[in-house]
Design a protein around this motif. Structure first.
Motif, short mmCIF file in Angstrom:
data_model
loop_
_atom_site.label_atom_id
_atom_site.label_comp_id
_atom_site.label_asym_id
_atom_site.label_seq_id
_atom_site.Cartn_x
_atom_site.Cartn_y
_atom_site.Cartn_z
N MET A 1 0.83 -1.18 0.00
CA MET A 1 0.00 0.00 0.00
C MET A 1 0.88 1.24 0.00
N LYS A 2 0.61 2.15 -0.92
CA LYS A 2 1.41 3.36 -1.08
C LYS A 2 0.69 4.55 -0.43
N GLN A 3 1.43 5.29 0.39
CA GLN A 3 0.91 6.49 1.03
C GLN A 3 1.67 7.70 0.52
N THR A 4 0.96 8.81 0.27
CA THR A 4 1.59 10.07 -0.10
C THR A 4 1.72 10.93 1.15
N MET A 5 2.90 11.51 1.34
CA MET A 5 3.14 12.35 2.51
C MET A 5 3.85 13.62 2.10
N ILE B 1 5.42 6.36 0.33
CA ILE B 1 5.93 5.25 1.12
C ILE B 1 5.11 4.02 0.79
N ASP B 2 5.81 2.93 0.44
CA ASP B 2 5.17 1.66 0.12
C ASP B 2 5.72 0.60 1.07
N THR C 1 11.02 -1.01 3.57
CA THR C 1 10.01 -0.09 3.08
C THR C 1 10.59 0.75 1.93
N VAL C 2 9.85 0.85 0.84
CA VAL C 2 10.28 1.66 -0.29
C VAL C 2 9.80 3.09 -0.08
#
Length: 107
Positions: free
Chosen positions: A1-5, A75-76, A84-85
């Motif tokens: 799951m990819k999060q944008t920060m 962040i994936d 973590t990528v």
């Protein structure tokens, strides 16, 4: 799951997860060319994140690596058995024309 920060959110994430190893490898970069004669791997123990200006600095006992004009990070947490990528997007805040994304592996 990819999060944008944004940069402030990334700093809070880094403080909460206590990452102890950050890898920057030329082979992991989307802009890397197969025939490029230079390949490099760098490992860092700490990350400093500033919000004004938006800067990320990776440090180890021998060197530093600075990312300036940081716009956001992706962040994936599920994508790699190595860790973590973390994709860092740098560029002019007013346009996407010249954005460059740098990929790190953190653990």
């Amino acid at each position: 799951m990819k999060q944008t920060m944004n940069v402030a959110e990334l700093r809070r994430y880094y403080e909460k997860h206590n990452l102890i190893r950050i890898l920057f490898c030329s082979a992991n970069q989307s802009w890397e060319k197969i025939d490029n004669p230079i390949k490099f791997n760098m490992s860092f123990e700490s990350m400093f994140i500033a919000c004004n200006p938006n800067v990320i600095c990776l440090k180890n006992s021998e060197s530093t690596l600075h990312f300036e004009k940081v716009k956001c990070a992706y962040i994936d947490v599920d994508s790699s058995p190595l860790g973590t990528v973390l994709d860092i997007v740098c560029g002019d805040i007013n346009t996407r024309d010249n954005d460059v994304t740098y990929t790190l592996i953190t653990s």
